[in-house]
Design an enzyme around this catalytic site. Structure first.
Site, PDB file in Angstrom:
ATOM      1  N   LYS A  70     -46.629  -2.932  34.761  1.00 37.98           N
ATOM      2  CA  LYS A  70     -47.521  -2.016  34.054  1.00 37.98           C
ATOM      3  C   LYS A  70     -47.720  -2.497  32.620  1.00 37.98           C
ATOM      4  O   LYS A  70     -46.747  -2.863  31.938  1.00 37.98           O
ATOM      5  CB  LYS A  70     -46.899  -0.607  34.006  1.00 37.98           C
ATOM      6  CG  LYS A  70     -46.729   0.056  35.361  1.00 37.98           C
ATOM      7  CD  LYS A  70     -48.039   0.435  35.940  1.00 37.98           C
ATOM      8  CE  LYS A  70     -47.860   1.287  37.189  1.00 37.98           C
ATOM      9  NZ  LYS A  70     -49.149   1.513  37.864  1.00 37.98           N
ATOM     10  N   ASP A 116     -50.980  -4.302  36.082  1.00 38.97           N
ATOM     11  CA  ASP A 116     -51.763  -3.084  36.232  1.00 38.97           C
ATOM     12  C   ASP A 116     -51.887  -2.367  34.890  1.00 38.97           C
ATOM     13  O   ASP A 116     -50.898  -1.905  34.332  1.00 38.97           O
ATOM     14  CB  ASP A 116     -51.069  -2.150  37.246  1.00 38.97           C
ATOM     15  CG  ASP A 116     -51.918  -0.928  37.570  1.00 38.97           C
ATOM     16  OD1 ASP A 116     -51.440  -0.083  38.335  1.00 38.97           O
ATOM     17  OD2 ASP A 116     -53.051  -0.835  37.067  1.00 38.97           O
ATOM     18  N   GLU A 151     -54.990  -5.658  37.937  1.00 37.75           N
ATOM     19  CA  GLU A 151     -55.310  -4.388  38.603  1.00 37.75           C
ATOM     20  C   GLU A 151     -55.899  -3.386  37.612  1.00 37.75           C
ATOM     21  O   GLU A 151     -55.304  -3.104  36.578  1.00 37.75           O
ATOM     22  CB  GLU A 151     -54.056  -3.809  39.248  1.00 37.75           C
ATOM     23  CG  GLU A 151     -54.278  -2.521  40.014  1.00 37.75           C
ATOM     24  CD  GLU A 151     -53.055  -2.062  40.790  1.00 37.75           C
ATOM     25  OE1 GLU A 151     -52.279  -2.915  41.278  1.00 37.75           O
ATOM     26  OE2 GLU A 151     -52.861  -0.840  40.884  1.00 37.75           O
ATOM     27  N   ASP A 188     -58.006   0.150  41.735  1.00 36.56           N
ATOM     28  CA  ASP A 188     -57.100   1.216  42.176  1.00 36.56           C
ATOM     29  C   ASP A 188     -57.780   2.560  41.935  1.00 36.56           C
ATOM     30  O   ASP A 188     -58.425   3.101  42.823  1.00 36.56           O
ATOM     31  CB  ASP A 188     -55.776   1.108  41.392  1.00 36.56           C
ATOM     32  CG  ASP A 188     -54.768   2.194  41.774  1.00 36.56           C
ATOM     33  OD1 ASP A 188     -53.608   2.107  41.343  1.00 36.56           O
ATOM     34  OD2 ASP A 188     -55.136   3.121  42.507  1.00 36.56           O
ATOM     35  N   LYS A 219     -54.654   4.477  47.450  1.00 34.47           N
ATOM     36  CA  LYS A 219     -53.768   5.639  47.501  1.00 34.47           C
ATOM     37  C   LYS A 219     -54.267   6.490  48.667  1.00 34.47           C
ATOM     38  O   LYS A 219     -55.421   6.962  48.654  1.00 34.47           O
ATOM     39  CB  LYS A 219     -53.809   6.423  46.186  1.00 34.47           C
ATOM     40  CG  LYS A 219     -53.465   5.574  44.963  1.00 34.47           C
ATOM     41  CD  LYS A 219     -52.047   5.079  45.006  1.00 34.47           C
ATOM     42  CE  LYS A 219     -51.739   4.155  43.844  1.00 34.47           C
ATOM     43  NZ  LYS A 219     -52.272   2.772  44.027  1.00 34.47           N
ATOM     44  N   TRP A 237     -46.143   0.640  48.192  1.00 35.75           N
ATOM     45  CA  TRP A 237     -45.255   1.189  47.175  1.00 35.75           C
ATOM     46  C   TRP A 237     -44.874   2.594  47.605  1.00 35.75           C
ATOM     47  O   TRP A 237     -45.720   3.379  48.036  1.00 35.75           O
ATOM     48  CB  TRP A 237     -45.983   1.244  45.817  1.00 35.75           C
ATOM     49  CG  TRP A 237     -45.122   1.740  44.699  1.00 35.75           C
ATOM     50  CD1 TRP A 237     -44.312   1.007  43.871  1.00 35.75           C
ATOM     51  CD2 TRP A 237     -44.947   3.117  44.289  1.00 35.75           C
ATOM     52  NE1 TRP A 237     -43.661   1.827  42.967  1.00 35.75           N
ATOM     53  CE2 TRP A 237     -44.029   3.125  43.210  1.00 35.75           C
ATOM     54  CE3 TRP A 237     -45.461   4.335  44.723  1.00 35.75           C
ATOM     55  CZ2 TRP A 237     -43.633   4.288  42.549  1.00 35.75           C
ATOM     56  CZ3 TRP A 237     -45.083   5.503  44.081  1.00 35.75           C
ATOM     57  CH2 TRP A 237     -44.166   5.472  43.005  1.00 35.75           C
TER      58      TRP A 237
END
Ligand code: 0XW
Ligand code: MG
Length: 367
Positions: free
Chosen positions: A164, A193, A218, A241, A265, A320
């Site tokens: 991240k 990301d 990402e 994403d 997701k 994940w």
């Protein structure tokens, strides 16, 4: 098989370690909503939705439970014929709110799987594997601390690390990328990301500053139009994403060649049934993607793993699950966990997990 009752439960999930920090938000506890659909022949099926706080996406826990309250009375007493028929009935009761419908879609898949004696993966097209690769997400923080965490997880068997970045000085992010890549190079792949934190100009600058480090970038920017403006100007492959709020957007991106892959997701796409359509769109263009969710416990994790098991292994970037950040399980006998960097597809019919209601807080019952 008719719906006799819908029970809504809540699970408060404090973050292990205290906080999960991303570019634009830090969460310390998550509010998960579980639904239990009970049928007239005594079966029950479970689903879950757990927004990652109220700002990661236009989803929130109270909204999920309000959406369920809106739909439930129109669902009780109806026949469960198929996931598609059930989805059409939900759409006739409430527009949008895919993240809430996802919990009901998952519960219906769990029920049908139990009725037919097959795993949810079979209802989604059939599992190609009996375990799927996971990946580890390193939160925004000190570059050396993050690099050590990444190295530990790669030593434990993970073969993909998501770092991240964002929400701070660009040079600090570059330092994190270099430290993490040095810690895992040759043993694991790297994704970086930004969770929409960068402007297009920052993303171009960041991309150049790290041009020699191989990673997938990402969701650096927020609107999909800004991501489209970057097409062909970055050296790193790009995954979307947060932009993939529905299957229609996935179709637009796949058809337009805007991205090189996705971080899906499942609840955001409306549940496993609709997320399977996104899977098939990616297969048409050999676009790699993850099969994850924002957060949640064993029920969401099981739904993600069942779907991930149906993805061409060549295209599955990983699944994940929040288990590293969540204390305990809903179902101690069938916990969904990562071992040696992989997650076994839960055995048995349906989801293969049965939450213990005593571990949950009842919120509402519709019958
Ligand atoms: C790494 N995740 C799958 C977990 C958090 O929900 C955020 C998400 C992401 O990729 O942004
Ligand atoms: Mg992401």
């Amino acid at each position: 098989m008719k719906i006799a009752r819908i029970r809504v439960h809540q699970a408060l999930l404090p973050v292990v370690g205290g906080a999960y920090r991303m570019s634009h938000t830090t969460v310390e506890a998550l509010d998960s909503t579980l639904v239990e659909i009970v049928t007239d022949d005594g079966r029950s099926g479970w689903g879950e939705t757990c927004p990652l706080g109220p700002v990661y996406q236009p989803h929130h826990a109270l909204g999920a439970r309000a959406a369920l309250e809106q739909m439930a009375p129109g669902l009780v007493g109806t026949e469960i014929e198929s996931p598609r028929a059930f989805a059409a009935r939900m759409d006739g009761l409430l527009a949008g709110h895919g993240y809430a419908k996802a919990a009901l879609d998952t519960a219906v898949l769990d029920l049908l799987g139990r009725q037919l004696g097959v795993p949810v993966s079979t209802l989604l097209g059939g599992a190609l594997v009996d375990s799927v690769p996971s990946y580890y997400s390193v939160i925004v923080g000190d570059p050396d601390v993050g690099a050590r965490a990444a190295a530990e997880k790669v030593a434990a068997g993970y073969r993909r690390v998501q770092l991240k970045v964002g929400g701070r000085d660009l040079d600090r992010d570059v330092e994190s990328v270099r430290a993490t890549w040095d810690a895992i190079r040759g043993r694991a792949r790297l994704a970086v990301d930004a969770n929409r934190a960068m402007t297009a100009a920052h993303a171009l600058q960041f991309d150049r500053l790290c041009a020699d480090v191989p990673f997938t970038l990402e969701q650096p920017c927020a609107p999909v139009e800004e991501m489209e403006s970057l097409r062909g100007r970055l050296v790193h492959p790009v995954f979307l994403d947060e932009n993939t709020e529905d299957v229609a957007t996935v179709l637009r991106v796949v058809a337009g060649g805007t991205a090189d892959g996705f971080s899906f997701k499942v609840t955001r796409l409306g549940g496993p049934t609709r997320a399977a359509v996104a899977r098939d769109l990616c297969a048409l263009r050999s676009l790699p993607h993850t099969v994850d969710d924002a957060w949640g416990g064993d029920v969401i994790a099981a739904a993600c793993v069942h779907l991930a098991a149906t993805v061409d292994p060549r295209l599955l970037e990983g699944t994940w699950i929040a288990h590293d950040w969540v204390e305990g399980h809903y179902d101690d006998e069938h916990p969904v966990v990562v071992r040696d960097g992989r997650i076994a597809v839960p055995a048995g019919p349906g989801l293969g997990v049965r939450p213990d209601p005593d571990r949950l807080t009842p919120v509402a019952t519709y019958d």
